[in-house]
Motif scaffolding. Structure first.
Motif, PDB file in Angstrom:
ATOM      1  N   ALA A 121     -38.815 -62.433  -7.905  1.00 39.52           N
ATOM      2  CA  ALA A 121     -39.603 -63.196  -8.858  1.00 39.52           C
ATOM      3  C   ALA A 121     -38.581 -63.735 -10.227  1.00 39.52           C
ATOM      4  CB  ALA A 121     -40.676 -62.364  -9.461  1.00 39.52           C
ATOM      5  N   THR A 122     -37.724 -62.928 -10.453  1.00 43.01           N
ATOM      6  CA  THR A 122     -36.708 -63.285 -11.469  1.00 43.01           C
ATOM      7  C   THR A 122     -35.853 -64.677 -11.231  1.00 43.01           C
ATOM      8  OG1 THR A 122     -36.476 -61.207 -12.100  1.00 43.01           O
ATOM      9  CG2 THR A 122     -35.163 -62.620 -13.127  1.00 43.01           C
ATOM     10  N   LEU A 123     -35.558 -64.824 -10.007  1.00 49.09           N
ATOM     11  CA  LEU A 123     -34.986 -66.137  -9.372  1.00 49.09           C
ATOM     12  C   LEU A 123     -36.017 -67.107  -9.401  1.00 49.09           C
ATOM     13  CD1 LEU A 123     -32.503 -64.068  -8.995  1.00 49.09           C
ATOM     14  CD2 LEU A 123     -32.339 -65.460  -6.931  1.00 49.09           C
ATOM     15  N   LEU A 124     -37.254 -66.901  -8.968  1.00 50.87           N
ATOM     16  CA  LEU A 124     -38.224 -67.937  -9.117  1.00 50.87           C
ATOM     17  C   LEU A 124     -38.439 -68.638 -10.466  1.00 50.87           C
ATOM     18  CD1 LEU A 124     -41.175 -66.755  -6.867  1.00 50.87           C
ATOM     19  CD2 LEU A 124     -39.885 -68.849  -6.694  1.00 50.87           C
ATOM     20  N   ALA A 125     -38.252 -67.489 -11.460  1.00 47.88           N
ATOM     21  CA  ALA A 125     -38.369 -68.016 -12.945  1.00 47.88           C
ATOM     22  C   ALA A 125     -37.134 -68.835 -13.643  1.00 47.88           C
ATOM     23  CB  ALA A 125     -38.334 -66.517 -13.713  1.00 47.88           C
ATOM     24  N   MET A 126     -36.017 -68.235 -12.872  1.00 46.81           N
ATOM     25  CA  MET A 126     -34.815 -69.216 -13.274  1.00 46.81           C
ATOM     26  C   MET A 126     -34.840 -70.571 -12.432  1.00 46.81           C
ATOM     27  SD  MET A 126     -30.999 -68.645 -11.277  1.00 46.81           S
ATOM     28  CE  MET A 126     -31.551 -69.330  -9.658  1.00 46.81           C
ATOM     29  N   ALA A 209     -23.286 -66.035  -5.573  1.00 49.73           N
ATOM     30  CA  ALA A 209     -24.363 -65.283  -5.306  1.00 49.73           C
ATOM     31  C   ALA A 209     -25.566 -64.933  -6.446  1.00 49.73           C
ATOM     32  CB  ALA A 209     -24.412 -63.957  -4.630  1.00 49.73           C
ATOM     33  N   LEU A 210     -26.671 -65.231  -6.084  1.00 53.50           N
ATOM     34  CA  LEU A 210     -27.614 -65.217  -7.266  1.00 53.50           C
ATOM     35  C   LEU A 210     -28.572 -64.189  -6.823  1.00 53.50           C
ATOM     36  CD1 LEU A 210     -27.855 -68.764  -8.324  1.00 53.50           C
ATOM     37  CD2 LEU A 210     -26.903 -67.050  -9.708  1.00 53.50           C
ATOM     38  N   VAL A 211     -28.813 -62.878  -7.450  1.00 53.95           N
ATOM     39  CA  VAL A 211     -29.493 -61.795  -6.730  1.00 53.95           C
ATOM     40  C   VAL A 211     -30.285 -61.049  -7.741  1.00 53.95           C
ATOM     41  CG1 VAL A 211     -28.011 -61.557  -4.623  1.00 53.95           C
ATOM     42  CG2 VAL A 211     -27.840 -60.111  -6.828  1.00 53.95           C
ATOM     43  N   GLY A 212     -31.677 -60.860  -7.344  1.00 53.76           N
ATOM     44  CA  GLY A 212     -32.386 -59.766  -8.283  1.00 53.76           C
ATOM     45  C   GLY A 212     -31.889 -58.337  -7.599  1.00 53.76           C
ATOM     46  N   ILE A 213     -32.347 -57.346  -8.457  1.00 56.24           N
ATOM     47  CA  ILE A 213     -31.914 -55.931  -8.193  1.00 56.24           C
ATOM     48  C   ILE A 213     -33.500 -55.303  -8.381  1.00 56.24           C
ATOM     49  CG2 ILE A 213     -30.677 -54.039  -9.149  1.00 56.24           C
ATOM     50  CD1 ILE A 213     -28.784 -55.591 -10.469  1.00 56.24           C
ATOM     51  N   GLY A 214     -33.665 -54.634  -7.161  1.00 58.80           N
ATOM     52  CA  GLY A 214     -34.864 -53.868  -6.963  1.00 58.80           C
ATOM     53  C   GLY A 214     -34.657 -52.453  -6.969  1.00 58.80           C
ATOM     54  N   THR A 215     -35.980 -51.802  -7.241  1.00 60.17           N
ATOM     55  CA  THR A 215     -36.348 -50.305  -7.268  1.00 60.17           C
ATOM     56  C   THR A 215     -36.607 -50.169  -5.538  1.00 60.17           C
ATOM     57  OG1 THR A 215     -38.486 -50.427  -7.783  1.00 60.17           O
ATOM     58  CG2 THR A 215     -36.961 -50.462  -9.567  1.00 60.17           C
ATOM     59  N   VAL A 216     -36.916 -48.744  -5.383  1.00 60.34           N
ATOM     60  CA  VAL A 216     -37.182 -48.262  -4.111  1.00 60.34           C
ATOM     61  C   VAL A 216     -38.673 -48.857  -3.830  1.00 60.34           C
ATOM     62  CG1 VAL A 216     -37.746 -46.473  -2.375  1.00 60.34           C
ATOM     63  CG2 VAL A 216     -35.662 -46.464  -3.887  1.00 60.34           C
ATOM     64  N   GLU A 217     -39.509 -48.817  -4.728  1.00 57.47           N
ATOM     65  CA  GLU A 217     -41.129 -49.263  -4.825  1.00 57.47           C
ATOM     66  C   GLU A 217     -40.734 -50.746  -4.732  1.00 57.47           C
ATOM     67  OE1 GLU A 217     -44.930 -49.306  -4.050  1.00 57.47           O
ATOM     68  OE2 GLU A 217     -43.577 -47.399  -4.174  1.00 57.47           O
ATOM     69  N   PRO A 218     -41.196 -51.655  -3.774  1.00 53.77           N
ATOM     70  CA  PRO A 218     -40.891 -53.055  -3.657  1.00 53.77           C
ATOM     71  C   PRO A 218     -41.765 -53.831  -4.763  1.00 53.77           C
ATOM     72  CG  PRO A 218     -42.584 -52.177  -1.855  1.00 53.77           C
ATOM     73  CD  PRO A 218     -41.855 -51.112  -2.490  1.00 53.77           C
ATOM     74  N   SER A 219     -41.186 -54.726  -5.328  1.00 57.78           N
ATOM     75  CA  SER A 219     -42.155 -55.419  -6.111  1.00 57.78           C
ATOM     76  C   SER A 219     -43.403 -56.284  -5.342  1.00 57.78           C
ATOM     77  CB  SER A 219     -41.167 -56.929  -6.602  1.00 57.78           C
ATOM     78  OG  SER A 219     -40.987 -57.829  -5.259  1.00 57.78           O
ATOM     79  N   SER A 280     -20.649 -62.747  -8.052  1.00 61.53           N
ATOM     80  CA  SER A 280     -22.176 -61.955  -7.679  1.00 61.53           C
ATOM     81  C   SER A 280     -22.770 -61.702  -8.817  1.00 61.53           C
ATOM     82  CB  SER A 280     -21.708 -60.912  -6.760  1.00 61.53           C
ATOM     83  OG  SER A 280     -22.794 -60.467  -6.187  1.00 61.53           O
ATOM     84  N   VAL A 281     -23.917 -62.443  -9.253  1.00 64.22           N
ATOM     85  CA  VAL A 281     -24.725 -62.581 -10.379  1.00 64.22           C
ATOM     86  C   VAL A 281     -25.927 -61.674 -10.263  1.00 64.22           C
ATOM     87  CG1 VAL A 281     -25.655 -63.607 -12.116  1.00 64.22           C
ATOM     88  CG2 VAL A 281     -23.836 -64.757 -10.876  1.00 64.22           C
ATOM     89  N   GLY A 282     -25.952 -60.530 -10.683  1.00 68.52           N
ATOM     90  CA  GLY A 282     -27.478 -59.828 -10.709  1.00 68.52           C
ATOM     91  C   GLY A 282     -28.147 -60.149 -11.709  1.00 68.52           C
ATOM     92  N   ILE A 283     -29.516 -60.554 -11.448  1.00 73.50           N
ATOM     93  CA  ILE A 283     -30.205 -60.879 -12.521  1.00 73.50           C
ATOM     94  C   ILE A 283     -31.567 -59.887 -12.620  1.00 73.50           C
ATOM     95  CG2 ILE A 283     -31.552 -62.873 -13.539  1.00 73.50           C
ATOM     96  CD1 ILE A 283     -30.156 -64.502 -11.635  1.00 73.50           C
ATOM     97  N   ALA A 284     -31.579 -58.833 -13.648  1.00 69.54           N
ATOM     98  CA  ALA A 284     -32.428 -58.020 -13.663  1.00 69.54           C
ATOM     99  C   ALA A 284     -32.767 -57.340 -14.771  1.00 69.54           C
ATOM    100  CB  ALA A 284     -32.325 -56.973 -12.276  1.00 69.54           C
ATOM    101  N   GLY A 285     -33.857 -56.958 -15.235  1.00 69.58           N
ATOM    102  CA  GLY A 285     -34.063 -56.076 -16.559  1.00 69.58           C
ATOM    103  C   GLY A 285     -35.453 -55.204 -16.556  1.00 69.58           C
ATOM    104  N   GLY A 286     -35.566 -54.573 -17.792  1.00 64.41           N
ATOM    105  CA  GLY A 286     -36.691 -53.656 -17.641  1.00 64.41           C
ATOM    106  C   GLY A 286     -36.289 -52.316 -17.322  1.00 64.41           C
ATOM    107  N   LEU A 287     -36.687 -51.391 -18.232  1.00 65.54           N
ATOM    108  CA  LEU A 287     -36.491 -49.930 -18.031  1.00 65.54           C
ATOM    109  C   LEU A 287     -36.807 -49.673 -16.565  1.00 65.54           C
ATOM    110  CD1 LEU A 287     -36.889 -48.398 -21.523  1.00 65.54           C
ATOM    111  CD2 LEU A 287     -34.777 -49.039 -20.350  1.00 65.54           C
ATOM    112  N   ARG A 288     -37.837 -49.988 -15.794  1.00 71.85           N
ATOM    113  CA  ARG A 288     -38.293 -49.552 -14.962  1.00 71.85           C
ATOM    114  C   ARG A 288     -37.126 -49.708 -13.537  1.00 71.85           C
ATOM    115  NH1 ARG A 288     -40.493 -52.097 -10.324  1.00 71.85           N
ATOM    116  NH2 ARG A 288     -40.237 -54.126 -11.621  1.00 71.85           N
TER     117      ARG A 288
END
Length: 319
Positions: A121-126, A209-219, A280-288
């Motif tokens: 979703a973050t890359l979609l926002a980009m 590379a433009l990537v999001g970083i996820g948690t174990v629980e999927p977005s 290799s660019v990681g685009i992610a934020g939020g304490l979660r």
């Protein structure tokens, strides 16, 4: 020690350069000096504190924080944004997307291969924040995680790749396969498809590379796509220490890959391939996502980070 005439000449050159906005060549011609001498005198002006440069940073920009994260985790670059909220995912995504769009528009290289994670979703926002490029960058834009899934969600994955390619006037290369298939055997068969092979063959040639970083629980987006593991499989990943993923390749809090049978069912780029990409660019934020982001940094799976201030400050606190 410099005499008055030397100081006068240094000050005169400095004033012409910094206040009158003359170029070094123009100054050299006007004063009958060599350009090398002009350059040397400008350096002396700094050393003698005749010229003192200060940078007035715009509100919300914290260069020291960016530099601290960059140094602490051995990154090429860090971009920190003020998202305005730590727990509003959409607000964080929009802020990060805007920063990522600016980064891409100013650093994209011609004739490269750009890899995009399909379900971010973050890359979609980009992409939503990007403007059309004035000229073609003659690049191939490849999906690095299978883009097929629930038809209602699949449009997002293809929209991401297609719109990005259209904005930079590049050629989209889709990965027409699910991100997760039912078995390792099915993954092997799917990987032999001619169009899948075309995309996979580009992975070792990706320059950005433009990537999001996820948690174990999927977005929400990933879950709605159908490209997810079962609840039992996710519980197993947690039990073996997984805290996050990039393109469904999971790692623990120290960034060590969590390798198991589930990994063989993913059709997408590997962490090792990601590690060898120049940018290799990681685009992610939020304490979660904090543990996942930190794990990605410790594993060296990304070398450029775009994140929010709260995460950046915690990254420094936990060094």
């Amino acid at each position: 020690m410099l005499n008055r005439q030397e100081l006068r000449l240094i000050a005169k050159v400095a004033r012409m350069y910094y206040e009158l906005d003359l170029g070094q060549t123009d100054i050299a011609q006007q004063l009958d000096l060599s350009q090398a001498t002009v350059s040397r005198l400008l350096k002396r002006a700094m050393n003698e504190r005749i010229v003192q440069i200060s940078v007035n940073l715009p509100p919300g920009f914290d260069a020291e924080l960016e530099d601290a994260v960059q140094a602490a985790y051995g990154l090429k670059e860090v971009i920190v944004v003020d998202a305005g909220s730590d727990d509003d995912d959409e607000l964080v995504q929009r802020a990060l997307g805007t920063a990522a769009a600016f980064y891409v528009q100013n650093t994209i290289k011609a004739q490269g291969v750009i890899g995009l994670s399909s379900w971010s979703a973050t890359l979609l926002a980009m992409v939503d924040a990007m403007r059309p490029f004035p000229r073609s960058v003659d690049a191939q834009i490849v999906q690095i995680l299978g883009g097929m899934g629930n038809p209602n969600a699949e449009v997002h994955a293809n929209r991401l790749t297609e719109r990005f390619a259209r904005l930079v006037h590049g050629r989209p290369v889709f990965l027409p396969a699910p991100g997760v298939v039912g078995s390792a055997e099915m993954a092997q068969v799917t990987s032999q498809d001619v169009f899948v092979r075309e995309a996979l063959a580009l992975f070792d040639h990706i320059t950005l590379a433009l990537v999001g970083i996820g948690t174990v629980e999927p977005s929400k987006l990933l879950a709605s796509s159908g490209n997810r593991f079962s609840a039992d499989e996710l519980d197993h990943l947690r039990e073996v220490g997984a805290v996050g993923d990039i393109c469904l390749r999971f790692f623990d809090r120290d960034g060590v890959p969590v390798v198991n049978a589930l990994d063989n069912r993913v059709i997408g780029i590997s962490l090792e391939q990601l590690h060898h990409i120049k940018r290799s660019v990681g685009i992610a934020g939020g304490l979660r996502k904090y543990s996942a982001i930190r794990g990605a940094l410790l594993g060296k799976w990304i070398n450029i980070l775009i994140t929010d201030r709260t995460v950046a400050e915690k990254l420094i606190a936990d060094v």
